[in-house]
Enzyme design. Sequence first.
Site, PDB file in Angstrom:
ATOM      1  N   HIS A 119       5.588  36.915  68.767  1.00  0.00           N
ATOM      2  CA  HIS A 119       6.471  36.643  67.632  1.00  0.00           C
ATOM      3  C   HIS A 119       7.065  35.234  67.670  1.00  0.00           C
ATOM      4  O   HIS A 119       7.346  34.679  68.727  1.00  0.00           O
ATOM      5  CB  HIS A 119       7.608  37.670  67.606  1.00  0.00           C
ATOM      6  CG  HIS A 119       8.418  37.699  68.869  1.00  0.00           C
ATOM      7  ND1 HIS A 119       9.495  36.874  69.092  1.00  0.00           N
ATOM      8  CD2 HIS A 119       8.291  38.441  69.998  1.00  0.00           C
ATOM      9  CE1 HIS A 119      10.016  37.120  70.280  1.00  0.00           C
ATOM     10  NE2 HIS A 119       9.292  38.053  70.869  1.00  0.00           N
ATOM     11  N   ASP A 120       7.202  34.654  66.488  1.00  0.00           N
ATOM     12  CA  ASP A 120       7.890  33.378  66.272  1.00  0.00           C
ATOM     13  C   ASP A 120       7.192  32.182  66.900  1.00  0.00           C
ATOM     14  O   ASP A 120       7.782  31.107  67.016  1.00  0.00           O
ATOM     15  CB  ASP A 120       9.332  33.450  66.784  1.00  0.00           C
ATOM     16  CG  ASP A 120      10.131  34.564  66.130  1.00  0.00           C
ATOM     17  OD1 ASP A 120      10.357  34.498  64.908  1.00  0.00           O
ATOM     18  OD2 ASP A 120      10.505  35.523  66.848  1.00  0.00           O
ATOM     19  N   GLY A 137       6.991  34.906  73.226  1.00  0.00           N
ATOM     20  CA  GLY A 137       7.649  34.585  71.976  1.00  0.00           C
ATOM     21  C   GLY A 137       8.205  33.175  71.920  1.00  0.00           C
ATOM     22  O   GLY A 137       8.536  32.572  72.935  1.00  0.00           O
TER      23      GLY A 137
END
Length: 259
Positions: A119-120, A137
């Site tokens: 994520h991100d 992440g």
Amino acid sequence: MIHPTAVIDPSASIGTGVSIGAYSIIGAEVEIGDGTEIGPHVVITGPTRIGRDNRIFQFASIGAEPQDIKFAGERTELIIGDRNLFRENVTVNRGTGFGGGITRIGNDNWFLAYVHIAHDCQVGNHTIFSSYSGLAGHVRVDDWAIFSSYAGAHQFSRIGTHAFIGMSCLAHADVAPYMILSKDTEQHGRIRSINLTGLKRHGFSSERIALLKRAYRILFRSGLSLEEARAQLDALDAESQDIRELLDFIAGSERSLVR
């Protein structure tokens, strides 16, 4: 072009010339650009936007919820550019609300089998992720970087342009542009040299390479503090775009620099 066993949500937007293989699932709020090829048994979950002429092989999972315990179901996105290759069993997760909300991948990247992009993360253009490599992440990977097999990057770290992460090596902090990170201890790596092969392959002149070799010695072999090394780099060649790239990268480092 779309196999009859594929399941496509009515809200999905499918471009011209898209092919979707058997038993693939395209979820709500998914946009797929023209000419993209999706193999069998692929799952794409939205909100996800995929550009033109990408190739996604069997058993890939694209756009699933982030694997973060703090995620509470907020609306987040995955944005993918053009001409990327996702091989078998690649997983790419959406962003988190507290991490900017978007996982973003640029153009012309290769993600080989079993790669994970968490994520991100922000991935630039023309990168290569070899099989079983991955990002935790919030990692940023700049253009032309390469991850060898089983290599990884710690969360919130940055990987500079033209950097090379060696096999089974963990980037535990920021890796400067143009450098090779290779295995040093059981878990971490150290900067060994400039990425000579990669720089030659991408047309760097002998003069640019010689200047980067000098910068490498100042930054990683001189024994100077980081501030002292930055001052010497600044004096080395103020007109060099490559040196400026190094200095800007160091100035923007929030985690620390692998030295």
